[in-house]
Design a protein around this motif. Structure first.
Motif, short mmCIF file in Angstrom:
data_model
loop_
_atom_site.label_atom_id
_atom_site.label_comp_id
_atom_site.label_asym_id
_atom_site.label_seq_id
_atom_site.Cartn_x
_atom_site.Cartn_y
_atom_site.Cartn_z
N THR A 194 0.93 -1.16 0.03
CA THR A 194 0.03 0.36 0.03
C THR A 194 0.78 1.48 -0.01
O THR A 194 -0.01 2.02 -0.68
N LEU A 195 2.37 1.85 0.73
CA LEU A 195 2.67 2.35 0.67
C LEU A 195 3.47 2.95 -0.83
O LEU A 195 3.39 4.13 -1.50
N SER A 196 3.96 1.10 -1.36
CA SER A 196 4.61 1.73 -2.72
C SER A 196 3.69 1.93 -3.57
O SER A 196 3.80 2.46 -4.64
N LEU A 197 2.54 1.55 -3.32
CA LEU A 197 1.08 2.46 -4.66
C LEU A 197 1.24 3.38 -4.12
O LEU A 197 0.56 4.43 -5.10
N SER A 198 1.47 3.52 -2.82
CA SER A 198 0.73 5.42 -2.23
C SER A 198 2.02 6.06 -3.18
O SER A 198 1.59 7.50 -3.62
N LEU A 199 2.96 5.69 -2.82
CA LEU A 199 4.26 5.86 -3.81
C LEU A 199 4.16 6.20 -5.18
O LEU A 199 4.38 7.36 -5.99
N LEU A 200 3.86 5.51 -5.73
CA LEU A 200 3.16 5.45 -7.51
C LEU A 200 2.10 6.38 -7.91
O LEU A 200 2.51 7.21 -8.65
N LEU A 233 -2.86 12.38 0.43
CA LEU A 233 -2.74 10.57 -0.55
C LEU A 233 -2.84 9.47 -0.05
O LEU A 233 -3.41 8.49 -0.10
N SER A 234 -1.68 9.32 0.92
CA SER A 234 -1.59 8.15 2.06
C SER A 234 -2.59 7.95 2.48
O SER A 234 -2.86 6.79 2.65
N ALA A 235 -2.76 8.99 3.44
CA ALA A 235 -4.38 8.42 4.43
C ALA A 235 -5.05 7.77 3.51
O ALA A 235 -5.83 7.23 3.94
N LEU A 236 -5.41 8.85 3.04
CA LEU A 236 -6.63 8.15 1.52
C LEU A 236 -6.37 6.84 1.27
O LEU A 236 -7.59 6.18 1.72
N LEU A 237 -5.15 6.28 0.69
CA LEU A 237 -5.01 5.65 0.00
C LEU A 237 -5.19 3.59 1.55
O LEU A 237 -5.72 3.50 0.92
N PHE A 238 -4.36 4.44 2.73
CA PHE A 238 -4.18 3.38 3.62
C PHE A 238 -5.65 3.06 3.99
O PHE A 238 -6.20 1.42 4.33
N PHE A 239 -6.69 4.37 4.31
CA PHE A 239 -7.99 4.02 4.58
C PHE A 239 -9.09 3.50 3.89
O PHE A 239 -9.49 2.13 3.88
N PHE A 240 -9.00 3.31 2.39
CA PHE A 240 -9.63 2.46 1.77
C PHE A 240 -9.21 0.98 1.45
O PHE A 240 -9.57 0.65 1.36
N VAL A 241 -7.75 0.59 1.91
CA VAL A 241 -7.51 -0.18 1.00
C VAL A 241 -7.81 -0.86 2.72
O VAL A 241 -7.91 -2.39 2.90
N TYR A 242 -7.75 -0.42 3.48
CA TYR A 242 -7.73 -1.58 5.28
C TYR A 242 -9.15 -1.31 5.41
O TYR A 242 -9.48 -2.30 6.03
N LEU A 243 -9.65 -0.25 4.62
CA LEU A 243 -11.09 -0.62 5.03
C LEU A 243 -11.54 -1.96 4.66
O LEU A 243 -12.42 -2.57 5.24
N ILE A 300 -5.34 4.11 13.25
CA ILE A 300 -4.00 4.81 12.60
C ILE A 300 -4.67 5.80 11.54
O ILE A 300 -4.97 7.31 11.44
N ALA A 301 -5.29 5.46 10.12
CA ALA A 301 -5.53 5.17 9.49
C ALA A 301 -6.97 6.64 9.11
O ALA A 301 -6.81 7.82 8.55
N CYS A 302 -7.25 5.83 10.18
CA CYS A 302 -8.76 7.04 10.19
C CYS A 302 -8.92 7.47 11.64
O CYS A 302 -9.08 9.01 10.50
N ALA A 303 -7.37 7.71 12.10
CA ALA A 303 -6.96 9.27 12.76
C ALA A 303 -6.54 9.92 12.81
O ALA A 303 -6.38 11.63 12.72
N LEU A 304 -5.71 9.66 11.10
CA LEU A 304 -4.76 10.46 10.85
C LEU A 304 -6.06 11.96 9.64
O LEU A 304 -5.93 12.37 9.19
N ILE A 305 -6.83 11.03 8.88
CA ILE A 305 -7.80 11.71 8.10
C ILE A 305 -8.46 12.65 8.99
O ILE A 305 -9.33 13.38 8.52
N VAL A 306 -8.80 12.55 10.31
CA VAL A 306 -9.15 13.32 11.22
C VAL A 306 -8.53 14.70 11.64
O VAL A 306 -8.67 15.67 11.27
N LEU A 307 -7.01 14.44 12.15
CA LEU A 307 -6.91 15.52 12.45
C LEU A 307 -6.48 16.45 10.46
O LEU A 307 -6.51 17.61 10.93
N ILE A 308 -6.41 16.04 9.82
CA ILE A 308 -6.36 16.50 8.11
C ILE A 308 -7.47 17.72 8.19
O ILE A 308 -7.76 18.33 7.81
N LEU A 309 -8.70 16.68 8.94
CA LEU A 309 -10.05 17.16 7.96
C LEU A 309 -10.16 18.59 9.25
O LEU A 309 -10.78 19.26 8.96
#
Length: 156
Positions: A12-18, A55-65, A84-93
């Motif tokens: 997922t991290l490499s997909l985010s980098l790509l 971008l990484s937080a959103l990608l991790f959120f949907f993949v792990y959801l 953790i991804a959900c908490a990061l999105i909450v901080l961003i929002l």
């Protein structure tokens, strides 16, 4: 089990980098690079590290959801990464909400037309609602994780 989870995480991290590389190019990996977005009369300049984080937080959120829902909340590692991804999105929002509210406070209401002020208020309220729903869902996932862990610990 740990090896499979590490493969999912780094995949997922490499997909985010790509995705980041595809959207912003090779120049985005320098220290002072920015992403420039021109929308009508407004020119946004965003640091690439912030863009990559969102971008990484959103990608991790949907993949792990998807992983979490497919495993019916029984995969402990997927649940933790999702929380953790959900908490990061909450901080961003939360930072987006404060930015929108500060933009409304900076300009005098008399200089803004009523539609612009109403739109900012509506967007801010929608982000607050999304933020509250994410916190509730992350709490539910934490509860289900603890419940499944408790049941697995007591079963032979």
């Amino acid at each position: 089990m740990i090896r499979k989870e590490l493969l999912w995480f780094f995949g997922t991290l490499s997909l985010s980098l790509l995705f980041h590389l595809f959207l912003d190019g090779f120049d985005s990996f320098t220290a002072d690079s920015t992403l420039d977005i021109n929308i009508h009369d407004t020119y946004f300049v965003i640091s690439d590290i912030i863009f990559f984080t969102v971008l990484s937080a959103l990608l991790f959120f949907f993949v792990y959801l998807l992983r979490m829902l497919c495993s019916n909340f029984k995969n402990l590692y997927a649940n933790f990464v999702f929380i953790i991804a959900c908490a990061l999105i909450v901080l961003i929002l939360t930072s987006s909400i404060s930015l929108i509210q500060s933009m409304s406070n900076v300009f005098d209401a008399s200089t803004l037309n009523v539609q612009t002020h109403s739109l900012r208020s509506t967007i801010g309220n929608a982000l607050i609602l999304i933020n509250a729903l994410l916190v509730l869902f992350a709490s539910f996932v934490g509860f289900k994780t603890g419940w499944n862990y408790k049941q697995n610990k007591h079963s032979p």
